[in-house]
Every structure is written in structure tokens, then in C-alpha cells.
Design a protein around this motif. Structure first.
Motif, PDB file in Angstrom:
ATOM      1  N   TRP A   2     -88.217 -22.112 -52.235  1.00 59.80           N
ATOM      2  CA  TRP A   2     -86.787 -22.181 -52.539  1.00 59.80           C
ATOM      3  C   TRP A   2     -86.203 -23.444 -51.914  1.00 59.80           C
ATOM      4  O   TRP A   2     -86.642 -23.830 -50.831  1.00 59.80           O
ATOM      5  CB  TRP A   2     -86.087 -20.944 -51.934  1.00 59.80           C
ATOM      6  CG  TRP A   2     -84.656 -20.814 -52.357  1.00 59.80           C
ATOM      7  CD1 TRP A   2     -84.188 -20.154 -53.459  1.00 59.80           C
ATOM      8  CD2 TRP A   2     -83.504 -21.361 -51.705  1.00 59.80           C
ATOM      9  NE1 TRP A   2     -82.836 -20.274 -53.529  1.00 59.80           N
ATOM     10  CE2 TRP A   2     -82.374 -21.001 -52.468  1.00 59.80           C
ATOM     11  CE3 TRP A   2     -83.313 -22.121 -50.551  1.00 59.80           C
ATOM     12  CZ2 TRP A   2     -81.087 -21.380 -52.107  1.00 59.80           C
ATOM     13  CZ3 TRP A   2     -82.046 -22.509 -50.189  1.00 59.80           C
ATOM     14  CH2 TRP A   2     -80.947 -22.131 -50.966  1.00 59.80           C
ATOM     15  N   PHE A   4     -86.191 -25.043 -54.980  1.00 57.44           N
ATOM     16  CA  PHE A   4     -86.807 -25.561 -56.198  1.00 57.44           C
ATOM     17  C   PHE A   4     -88.125 -24.849 -56.445  1.00 57.44           C
ATOM     18  O   PHE A   4     -88.938 -24.720 -55.533  1.00 57.44           O
ATOM     19  CB  PHE A   4     -87.031 -27.070 -56.068  1.00 57.44           C
ATOM     20  CG  PHE A   4     -85.781 -27.844 -55.744  1.00 57.44           C
ATOM     21  CD1 PHE A   4     -84.814 -28.054 -56.707  1.00 57.44           C
ATOM     22  CD2 PHE A   4     -85.563 -28.329 -54.454  1.00 57.44           C
ATOM     23  CE1 PHE A   4     -83.653 -28.757 -56.407  1.00 57.44           C
ATOM     24  CE2 PHE A   4     -84.410 -29.034 -54.146  1.00 57.44           C
ATOM     25  CZ  PHE A   4     -83.449 -29.243 -55.123  1.00 57.44           C
ATOM     26  N   ALA A  10     -86.988 -30.538 -58.331  1.00 58.58           N
ATOM     27  CA  ALA A  10     -86.622 -31.350 -57.169  1.00 58.58           C
ATOM     28  C   ALA A  10     -86.335 -32.785 -57.583  1.00 58.58           C
ATOM     29  O   ALA A  10     -85.371 -33.408 -57.115  1.00 58.58           O
ATOM     30  CB  ALA A  10     -87.729 -31.299 -56.122  1.00 58.58           C
ATOM     31  N   HIS A  26     -78.960 -30.482 -49.792  1.00 58.71           N
ATOM     32  CA  HIS A  26     -80.427 -30.465 -49.926  1.00 58.71           C
ATOM     33  C   HIS A  26     -81.106 -31.434 -48.957  1.00 58.71           C
ATOM     34  O   HIS A  26     -82.310 -31.318 -48.706  1.00 58.71           O
ATOM     35  CB  HIS A  26     -80.842 -30.804 -51.351  1.00 58.71           C
ATOM     36  CG  HIS A  26     -80.561 -29.717 -52.348  1.00 58.71           C
ATOM     37  ND1 HIS A  26     -81.101 -28.456 -52.255  1.00 58.71           N
ATOM     38  CD2 HIS A  26     -79.779 -29.703 -53.460  1.00 58.71           C
ATOM     39  CE1 HIS A  26     -80.681 -27.715 -53.264  1.00 58.71           C
ATOM     40  NE2 HIS A  26     -79.874 -28.443 -54.007  1.00 58.71           N
ATOM     41  N   THR A  32     -79.989 -26.123 -45.560  1.00 60.49           N
ATOM     42  CA  THR A  32     -80.931 -25.515 -46.499  1.00 60.49           C
ATOM     43  C   THR A  32     -81.432 -24.181 -45.954  1.00 60.49           C
ATOM     44  O   THR A  32     -81.514 -23.189 -46.687  1.00 60.49           O
ATOM     45  CB  THR A  32     -82.111 -26.462 -46.782  1.00 60.49           C
ATOM     46  OG1 THR A  32     -81.594 -27.697 -47.304  1.00 60.49           O
ATOM     47  CG2 THR A  32     -83.076 -25.862 -47.788  1.00 60.49           C
ATOM     48  N   LEU A  83     -89.602 -25.597 -43.264  1.00 64.10           N
ATOM     49  CA  LEU A  83     -89.237 -26.402 -44.425  1.00 64.10           C
ATOM     50  C   LEU A  83     -90.058 -27.683 -44.464  1.00 64.10           C
ATOM     51  O   LEU A  83     -90.483 -28.188 -43.418  1.00 64.10           O
ATOM     52  CB  LEU A  83     -87.746 -26.786 -44.390  1.00 64.10           C
ATOM     53  CG  LEU A  83     -86.728 -25.678 -44.239  1.00 64.10           C
ATOM     54  CD1 LEU A  83     -86.299 -25.530 -42.781  1.00 64.10           C
ATOM     55  CD2 LEU A  83     -85.494 -25.939 -45.101  1.00 64.10           C
ATOM     56  N   TYR A  86     -89.792 -32.076 -50.282  1.00 65.53           N
ATOM     57  CA  TYR A  86     -90.454 -31.811 -51.562  1.00 65.53           C
ATOM     58  C   TYR A  86     -90.265 -33.025 -52.465  1.00 65.53           C
ATOM     59  O   TYR A  86     -89.169 -33.278 -52.948  1.00 65.53           O
ATOM     60  CB  TYR A  86     -89.842 -30.563 -52.191  1.00 65.53           C
ATOM     61  CG  TYR A  86     -90.645 -29.927 -53.306  1.00 65.53           C
ATOM     62  CD1 TYR A  86     -91.978 -30.222 -53.523  1.00 65.53           C
ATOM     63  CD2 TYR A  86     -90.054 -28.990 -54.140  1.00 65.53           C
ATOM     64  CE1 TYR A  86     -92.702 -29.615 -54.522  1.00 65.53           C
ATOM     65  CE2 TYR A  86     -90.761 -28.362 -55.152  1.00 65.53           C
ATOM     66  CZ  TYR A  86     -92.094 -28.686 -55.346  1.00 65.53           C
ATOM     67  OH  TYR A  86     -92.808 -28.067 -56.342  1.00 65.53           O
ATOM     68  N   GLU A  95     -87.344 -28.136 -48.750  1.00 65.62           N
ATOM     69  CA  GLU A  95     -87.786 -26.936 -49.456  1.00 65.62           C
ATOM     70  C   GLU A  95     -88.280 -25.922 -48.427  1.00 65.62           C
ATOM     71  O   GLU A  95     -89.082 -26.244 -47.543  1.00 65.62           O
ATOM     72  CB  GLU A  95     -88.933 -27.299 -50.411  1.00 65.62           C
ATOM     73  CG  GLU A  95     -89.556 -26.134 -51.142  1.00 65.62           C
ATOM     74  CD  GLU A  95     -88.824 -25.781 -52.439  1.00 65.62           C
ATOM     75  OE1 GLU A  95     -89.336 -24.927 -53.160  1.00 65.62           O
ATOM     76  OE2 GLU A  95     -87.755 -26.360 -52.712  1.00 65.62           O
TER      77      GLU A  95
END
Length: 198
Positions: A2, A4, A10, A26, A32, A83, A86, A95
Motif C-alpha cells: 500500500w 500502490f 507508482a 507520498h 504514509t 516502508l 517504490y 510504499e
């Protein structure tokens, strides 16, 4: 996992951001992680960053309860969100790829495995008088597409397991999230894994 579900998504965001500054959150791992926790998982009380480690393309963000300073559990970390960047370039978005687990884990099904309904879930938990809820979520749906609740658990690194049925899976990647709480908040710890729909 998540926000994307594909690299193409992305990259499409990157183009929109470069053209008009679209959704700049983002580029912020803290935002995020909080958007994932509050928006996607629906854990509205988990709204504070408790710790942060970011090195290059990798970040680990601790999230905690939104309680008044001094309240029981105020400084506690509910989960550590992992995370990664990405895609390519300095504006590659963050991401969510999982959680770093210590006293509460979700090890079944294996990360990235292909699942069908019903899915067997499980892991280990250390705690007292816990009640585990397991949800199956996908980015295109606002509500869980499957839920199992409430599994009693407790002890020191004791195993737990639950079978969850789900319907309406249309995204290529699903999120399975296990949560426990009930002492000071509905959600006091959670753990996630990503699976594929085949």
C-alpha cells in the motif's frame, strides 16, 4: 502492499506529482505510515509517530495511540511500519511493505504467498487477556472483505490461529492485518502481511 499495488501506479503518481505537486504526502514516510494506519486499516486512534528510522530507500516508522501526554500507553508503540521507496528517482514514493514484529506476529500465511478463501492465519503473541481480530483488506475496498473476531489469546510467545473467509477480492495484493486491544484502546498492537490472489 500500500498505497500502490503496481509499479505502474507508482510511476503514474510520480508523473502527476512532477506536473502539479499531486499528493505530496507520498514523499513523507511518516505521513504514509499514518495514512496506512488510519486511512487504509481504519485504526483511527493510532495517529501519532513514536519513532523514526530512515536510511536511503528504507524507513521504519513507529506509530502509537493519540492519547494526551501522561496518559497510560501514551508513549507506547502500537506497530513499527516498514516502508521502502517504490520506483526510481529522488521522488520515488514510499510504499508500506510490512511491520517489524516483536511481541505480536503474523507469520501464516507466508509473506507474498498466494491465498484463497478461506485462509488460515496465525502467529505468536505475548500478552494478558488479549482478543485478536483478523481482517483481510484490499486497496480498492473501503471495508474489510473478510473478518474473524474475536480470538482469545495470552501468555508468553504463545501461538494463535484463526481461519478467515473473504469475498470480492479483485486486487492483485491483499493485506492481512491482525490486531489486539481492549485494555486502553480498541487497537493496542497490530501486525500485517501481504499476500497475492493468484
Amino acid at each position: 502492499m500500500w498505497p500502490f499495488t503496481t509499479l505502474a501506479q507508482a510511476q503514474a503518481w510520480q508523473q502527476e506529482y512532477r506536473a502539479g505537486g499531486h499528493q505530496p504526502w507520498h514523499l513523507d514516510p511518516d505521513q504514509t505510515a499514518l495514512s496506512f494506519t488510519q486511512g487504509y486499516l481504519g485504526f483511527k486512534d493510532v495517529g501519532r509517530v513514536t519513532q523514526r528510522t530512515a536510511t536511503g530507500r528504507d524507513a521504519r516508522i513507529g506509530v502509537g495511540l493519540s492519547l494526551p501526554p501522561g496518559a497510560e500507553g501514551y508513549k507506547g508503540t502500537v506497530a513499527v511500519i516498514h516502508l521502502v521507496r517504490y520506483g526510481a528517482g529522488p521522488d520515488a514514493p514510499w510504499e508500506v511493505v510490512g511491520t517489524d514484529d516483536t511481541t505480536f506476529s503474523l507469520t501464516t500465511p507466508a509473506y507474498g504467498s498466494v491465498v484463497r478463501s478461506p485462509v488460515s492465519t496465525g502467529g505468536r503473541l505475548t500478552g494478558v487477556d488479549e482478543s485478536i481480530r483478523v481482517d483481510v483488506r484490499q486497496p480498492s475496498s473501503t471495508a474489510p472483505i473478510g473478518t474473524s473476531c474475536c480470538i482469545p489469546a495470552g501468555g508468553n510467545s504463545q501461538s494463535w490461529n484463526a481461519t478467515v473467509s473473504f469475498t470480492g477480492a479483485s486486487d492483485p495484493v491483499l493485506t492481512i492485518v491482525a490486531s489486539t486491544g481492549g485494555h486502553i484502546s480498541e487497537v493496542e498492537r497490530f501486525t500485517v502481511t501481504a499476500v497475492r490472489t493468484g
